[in-house]
Design an enzyme around this catalytic site. Structure first.
Site, short mmCIF file in Angstrom:
data_model
loop_
_atom_site.label_atom_id
_atom_site.label_comp_id
_atom_site.label_asym_id
_atom_site.label_seq_id
_atom_site.Cartn_x
_atom_site.Cartn_y
_atom_site.Cartn_z
NE ARG A 17 -17.93 -9.03 -1.68
CZ ARG A 17 -17.57 -8.02 -2.46
NH1 ARG A 17 -16.83 -7.05 -1.95
NH2 ARG A 17 -17.93 -7.96 -3.72
CG LEU A 19 -22.65 -8.71 8.04
CD1 LEU A 19 -24.03 -8.56 8.67
CD2 LEU A 19 -21.72 -9.43 9.01
CE LYS A 117 -3.11 -6.04 9.87
NZ LYS A 117 -3.16 -6.85 8.68
CB ILE A 431 2.29 7.73 0.40
CG1 ILE A 431 2.64 8.62 1.60
CG2 ILE A 431 2.63 6.29 0.71
CD1 ILE A 431 4.13 8.76 1.89
CD GLU A 484 0.18 3.22 -6.20
OE1 GLU A 484 -0.66 2.47 -5.68
OE2 GLU A 484 1.22 3.58 -5.62
NE ARG A 515 -9.69 -2.97 3.90
CZ ARG A 515 -9.35 -2.99 2.61
NH1 ARG A 515 -10.22 -2.61 1.71
NH2 ARG A 515 -8.15 -3.39 2.22
CD1 TRP A 561 -1.14 -7.98 4.73
CD2 TRP A 561 -1.17 -6.26 3.31
NE1 TRP A 561 -0.97 -6.83 5.47
CE2 TRP A 561 -0.99 -5.76 4.63
CE3 TRP A 561 -1.22 -5.35 2.25
CZ2 TRP A 561 -0.85 -4.40 4.91
CZ3 TRP A 561 -1.10 -3.99 2.53
CH2 TRP A 561 -0.92 -3.52 3.85
CG HIS A 694 -6.79 6.62 7.68
ND1 HIS A 694 -5.49 6.85 8.11
CD2 HIS A 694 -6.76 5.44 7.01
CE1 HIS A 694 -4.73 5.84 7.70
NE2 HIS A 694 -5.47 4.99 7.04
CB CYS A 726 -1.48 6.62 4.19
SG CYS A 726 -1.03 4.91 4.54
#
Length: 753
Positions: A17, A19, A117, A431, A484, A515, A561, A694, A726
């Site tokens: 990774r 980059l 997507k 959430i 979580e 990502r 996924w 976000h 979210c």
């Protein structure tokens, strides 16, 4: 007629990774632009060399991107939104990062472009923006510079360019509405200029990607192809490139184009090779996409050979990956923890290049011994006990319609749930995840590396769960979550606890920008050896009198996924996961957990590319969710969560999930998404997200109240919940506390009327 091979593209991020690390270092101001550019040069040189060493004849150039290849195309065409432009009109790498991220080391921050997507993959592209009267000009010459770079290294290259019609199809109109297809004549001169520059450099073939040709396009868009390619013909040979589906439905449009070759995805499409050979002009080259570019499985090369051998010698032929290898991890050889049996079933990007070399050599020589040797592990896999679990197969075969039905209809269940939970009007919840602090991540990493024993790890996680409960009680939320802390990723966590999955050390693939994700691999029948979430949910519930939600990732999302098996249908995998998680629902319920959330953010993105295939997918996708949930008693409340998406065209299926409560991401659309629920007359409860997680911005009480009042105009207030968009995993605690305090206050104000 010698057969050559090529790839449509290669992973950009680097085996370690590199980059990603270089991008993030540059964004943080810890390295210079020159240092970043040097990493890109080094990676490109290495990747070309690796493909060449693996036996690839024609190397792709132009598949590298600093953020995303669609964004690179936007810059090539000079399509830079006004808010991201430099004052002097110049374009540099910071312009590109501002469009992708909303900010860069230089220039003013401004809202990032929308991200969505790439067809039906897990890669995301930056959506081009179009305005009326827009001008285009050749601006960003990265492609030409990289071609010069590769030629200087002595490589035989094939430049890769996103085609003009697909580029327009992928974009969105901003401001005054107009038909974006009307811009086609404005962008074609830039494409002509690029092709002329490539011809000057002695380039013979250009791969021009038009994946929109596998879709059910409106007639006007299909009609646009002929004039577009009439304008582009003549300077170099064009390999019209499609992928992710077959081309047969649009073949009449394709065969009328003045191109010299066609690439077809023979893995994901249903095109018949003999039929293609018959219908394509005899002088065209056929590039056969035989090696799956978006999975991790070793190919059965004897089967691939049989698929194509009948047209060998009858026309010019290349063999290729089905799509870019961008969607595959780079190199299997560095995986040291996979056992030999399982490892022998896989092929990553470099191994796929080797497969293309073996296939080319066999097709040219007629000697298939090497293909049989390569394919031997696939024959062995068919009978492996790692793949087949008779108990799972038997249970799946025994499913009846009854298994996907709750005992009673929603109205009856809602009454039982109201009596059990006695929640106020405008109930508040979150959430699922809370901030994953450095302490939490360090705790998990130390445990994973063996620097921390199980007891100390569990004590640490328990402490974080306790803190999350204390925070929520202090804030006055009505339905709590455990936060979580024990989960690294919502899919990986379940994959690690289910039989039938394996994990890699370095199987990274790019999701967007910097990502990367490391998807689990489904290698066999899926089952649950032991409860997964019950212990922590039970512990969290013991700390409070308020209900604590059990949190599960749904079967369709786990499937979408992960890298799926290729020997059974996606439907089979989804239903096996659903049965495993059904047992988890039953165990949570038995442990006293009365509200269970089953997240399905990927339900919509799993849709097939052709609308005519949607119904079959939605039917089994909904059934898998219901199998997962239907074991719950009437007074157990089932929630589901879905991320930002267009709901209008799948409302029937969302209602058919029959979740008691659905929470959705709506704040960025200013509650517009609720229109679909209103028009459909959605019968169950709904929690429209009231703020965008976000962003670090803290919404005001007034802002949240206004959104909820807007929502109440569309959905009866007694069926509304109050929640963020979210999970809060990526946020810090200070803004999380402030935002949730305002959210709770807004709900309390509305209760007081």
């Amino acid at each position: 007629m010698t057969i050559l091979n090529h790839t449509l593209g290669f992973p950009r991020v680097g085996l370690r990774r590199e980059l990603k690390k270089a991008q993030e270092s540059y964004w943080a101001g810890n390295s210079t632009r020159e240092e970043l550019l040097a990493v890109g040069r080094e990676l490109r040189a290495r990747h070309w060399d690796q493909q060449k060493q693996a036996g690839i004849d024609l190397l792709p150039v132009g598949d590298f991107a600093w953020y995303d290849h669609v964004l690179t195309t936007s810059l090539l065409l000079g399509n830079v939104p006004a808010r991201h432009q430099n004052n002097d009109g110049s374009v540099d790498i910071d312009t590109l990062f501002r469009i992708g991220r909303g900010r860069a080391p230089t220039g003013e921050p401004a809202a990032a472009a929308e991200m969505t997507k790439w067809f039906n993959t897990n890669y995301h592209y930056m959506v081009p923006e179009f305005v009326k009267g827009q001008q285009f000009k050749l601006t960003w010459t990265q492609l030409l510079e990289e071609v010069d770079e590769a030629l200087a290294l002595g490589h035989k290259v094939k430049p890769v360019l996103l085609g003009p019609v697909t580029y327009l199809w992928l974009g969105k109109v901003k401001g005054e509405q107009f038909d974006r297809l009307s811009l086609l004549n404005d962008i074609l001169p830039v494409y002509q200029q690029v092709l002329a520059e490539l011809a000057k450099r002695g380039i013979e073939w250009v791969q021009i990607d038009e994946p929109a040709l596998v879709l059910e396009l409106p007639q006007a868009w299909l009609d646009a192809y002929k004039p577009a390619y009439d304008a582009l013909q003549g300077q170099v040979k064009l390999l019209l490139t499609t992928y992710f589906e077959g081309v047969t439905p649009n073949l009449d449009t394709i065969t009328a184009l003045p191109v010299q070759g066609l690439h077809v995805d023979l893995v994901h499409g249903k095109d018949d090779v003999a039929e293609l050979h018959k219908r394509l002009p005899s002088e065209w080259l056929l590039s056969a996409g035989l090696i799956n570019g978006r999975n991790v499985w070793r190919a059965d090369l004897t089967e691939k050979y049989a698929q194509i051998k009948d047209i060998v010698g009858k026309r010019d032929l290349w063999v290729a990956s089905s799509c870019s290898l961008l969607h595959s991890p780079i190199d299997l050889s560095v995986e040291t923890r996979l056992d030999a049996e399982v490892k022998s079933w896989f092929a990553f990007a470099l191994q796929k290049c080797h497969e293309l070399a073996l296939l080319r050599d066999a097709l040219n020589s007629g000697d298939t011994a090497a293909l049989a040797a390569w394919s031997a592990p696939i024959q062995a896999r068919r009978h492996s006990t790692r793949v087949h679990n008779p108990a799972v197969e038997k249970r799946l075969a025994a499913i009846t319609a009854q298994d996907s039905q709750r005992a009673n209809v929603y109205e009856v269940r809602a009454e039982a749930q109201r009596a059990r939970f006695k929640l106020p009007a405008w109930p508040t919840t979150t959430i699922g995840s809370f901030p994953q602090t450095t302490e939490i991540r360090t705790l998990r990493l130390d445990f994973k590396k063996g620097n921390l024993d199980a007891n100390n790890y569990r004590t640490g996680i328990a402490e974080h769960i306790k803190q999350a409960i204390v925070e929520q009680e202090r804030l006055g939320l009505d339905v709590l979550v455990h936060g979580e802390a024990e989960r690294n990723d919502m899919v990986e966590y379940f994959g690690e606890h289910l039989d039938g999955f394996v994990f890699t050390q370095n199987g990274w693939v790019q999701s967007y920008g910097s990502r990367c994700v490391k998807p689990p691999i489904v290698i066999g029948d899926v089952s649950r050896p032991a409860p997964i979430t019950v212990e922590w949910a039970k512990y969290a519930q013991s700390l409070t009198d308020k209900p604590v939600k059990g949190m599960l990732t749904g079967p369709v999302t786990i499937l979408c996924w992960s890298f799926p098996r290729e020997d059974v249908s996606r439907e089979t995998i989804a239903k096996q996961i659903a049965l495993a998680l059904r047992d988890e629902v039953a165990d949570l319920e038995a442990a006293g957990i009365g509200i269970i959330q089953i997240d399905e953010p990927a339900l919509r993105e799993g849709l097939p590319l052709r609308r005519s295939d949607w119904d079959a997918y939605l039917q089994w996708g909904v059934e898998a969710f219901r199998i997962n949930a239907a074991v719950a008693k009437d007074d157990t409340q089932i929630h589901t969560h879905m991320c930002y998406c267009e709901f209008n065209d799948i409302m029937d299926s969302i209602a058919a999930l029959d979740a008691d409560v659905i929470t959705i991401e709506t704040s960025r659309s200013d509650m517009e998404l609720l229109e679909s629920f209103e028009e459909f007359d959605y019968p169950n409860e709904i929690g429209p997200g009231v703020y965008d997680i976000h962003s670090p911005n803290v919404p005001s009480v007034e802002w949240i109240e206004a959104l909820l009042k807007k929502a109440a105009k569309r959905i009866p207030a007694e069926r509304l919940w109050v929640n963020p968009d979210c999970g809060l995993k990526t946020r810090g605690w200070p803004e999380t506390r402030a935002a949730l305090a305002n959210m709770v206050q807004a709900a309390q104000n509305l209760r007081r009327g």
